[in-house]
Design a protein around this motif. Structure first.
Motif, PDB file in Angstrom:
ATOM      1  N   UNK A  42       1.681 -32.870  45.342  1.00 55.78           N
ATOM      2  CA  UNK A  42       1.630 -31.410  45.427  1.00 55.78           C
ATOM      3  C   UNK A  42       2.081 -30.995  46.814  1.00 55.78           C
ATOM      4  N   UNK A  43       3.069 -30.119  46.878  1.00 62.88           N
ATOM      5  CA  UNK A  43       3.533 -29.596  48.165  1.00 62.88           C
ATOM      6  C   UNK A  43       2.765 -28.321  48.488  1.00 62.88           C
ATOM      7  N   UNK A  44       2.398 -28.174  49.740  1.00 63.34           N
ATOM      8  CA  UNK A  44       1.807 -26.934  50.217  1.00 63.34           C
ATOM      9  C   UNK A  44       2.952 -26.053  50.673  1.00 63.34           C
ATOM     10  N   UNK A  60       0.731 -21.368  48.655  1.00 60.76           N
ATOM     11  CA  UNK A  60       0.556 -21.805  47.270  1.00 60.76           C
ATOM     12  C   UNK A  60       0.863 -23.291  47.177  1.00 60.76           C
ATOM     13  N   UNK A  61       0.354 -23.913  46.135  1.00 55.61           N
ATOM     14  CA  UNK A  61       0.646 -25.316  45.854  1.00 55.61           C
ATOM     15  C   UNK A  61       1.796 -25.372  44.867  1.00 55.61           C
ATOM     16  N   UNK A  62       2.634 -26.374  45.033  1.00 57.64           N
ATOM     17  CA  UNK A  62       3.828 -26.469  44.189  1.00 57.64           C
ATOM     18  C   UNK A  62       4.035 -27.903  43.711  1.00 57.64           C
ATOM     19  N   UNK A  63       4.458 -28.030  42.477  1.00 57.41           N
ATOM     20  CA  UNK A  63       4.785 -29.322  41.886  1.00 57.41           C
ATOM     21  C   UNK A  63       6.149 -29.211  41.220  1.00 57.41           C
ATOM     22  N   UNK A  64       7.057 -30.089  41.612  1.00 59.44           N
ATOM     23  CA  UNK A  64       8.407 -30.125  41.034  1.00 59.44           C
ATOM     24  C   UNK A  64       9.087 -28.750  41.078  1.00 59.44           C
ATOM     25  N   UNK A  67       5.297 -23.210  41.260  1.00 56.66           N
ATOM     26  CA  UNK A  67       3.962 -22.946  41.802  1.00 56.66           C
ATOM     27  C   UNK A  67       2.886 -23.306  40.784  1.00 56.66           C
ATOM     28  N   UNK A  68       1.792 -23.895  41.286  1.00 51.34           N
ATOM     29  CA  UNK A  68       0.692 -24.295  40.412  1.00 51.34           C
ATOM     30  C   UNK A  68      -0.433 -23.266  40.382  1.00 51.34           C
ATOM     31  N   UNK A  69      -0.700 -22.666  41.522  1.00 55.45           N
ATOM     32  CA  UNK A  69      -1.850 -21.768  41.613  1.00 55.45           C
ATOM     33  C   UNK A  69      -1.434 -20.324  41.881  1.00 55.45           C
ATOM     34  N   UNK A  92       8.746 -31.850  47.729  1.00 54.04           N
ATOM     35  CA  UNK A  92       7.386 -32.392  47.711  1.00 54.04           C
ATOM     36  C   UNK A  92       7.111 -33.202  48.978  1.00 54.04           C
ATOM     37  N   UNK A  93       5.948 -32.971  49.556  1.00 53.57           N
ATOM     38  CA  UNK A  93       5.570 -33.665  50.764  1.00 53.57           C
ATOM     39  C   UNK A  93       5.851 -32.876  52.029  1.00 53.57           C
ATOM     40  N   UNK A  94       6.701 -31.832  51.935  1.00 55.15           N
ATOM     41  CA  UNK A  94       6.963 -30.983  53.089  1.00 55.15           C
ATOM     42  C   UNK A  94       5.936 -29.856  53.104  1.00 55.15           C
ATOM     43  N   UNK A  95       5.848 -29.201  54.225  1.00 51.65           N
ATOM     44  CA  UNK A  95       4.845 -28.155  54.384  1.00 51.65           C
ATOM     45  C   UNK A  95       5.486 -26.807  54.672  1.00 51.65           C
TER      46      UNK A  95
END
Length: 109
Positions: A42-44, A60-64, A67-69, A92-95
């Motif tokens: 999950x990327x922030x 927000x949190x992000x996957x692929x 946004x997830x949330x 992914x993995x970056x902020x």
């Protein structure tokens, strides 16, 4: 992705019942931590914008790339930041970063 969305829903439920003010940054950090503990990358994401002459930020949190949330329409209003501070796509993995009020709108809080 469904497992990640389920965790995001649980984080939102917990945040709504917290006895203190929970921002989008709080929710996103908790989401990222819980997902990473389960091996889900999950990327922030952090974003900024100017709205009615005011600086606003959002997290927000992000996957692929999704946004997830948060809603894609809402996060699209913000210019995402990366570690260097330059706007760009975040992998992914970056902020990236921002803060929301209780009403879900971003603000300089």
């Amino acid at each position: 992705r469904e497992a990640a969305r389920a965790v995001a829903r649980l984080v939102a439920i917990a945040a709504a019942r917290a006895p203190f003010r929970v921002t989008c940054l709080h929710r996103s950090l908790v989401l990222r931590r819980l997902l990473r503990a389960r091996g889900i990358p999950c990327a922030l994401r952090l974003g900024v914008r100017s709205w009615n002459g005011e600086f606003e930020a959002h997290a927000w949190g992000e996957l692929a790339g999704a946004p997830l949330n948060d809603d894609e329409t809402h996060v699209a209003r913000f210019r995402a930041l990366v570690g260097s501070g330059a706007p760009a796509a975040v992998r992914p993995g970056e902020v990236s970063v921002a803060v929301c009020g209780e009403d879900g709108r971003a603000g300089a809080t």
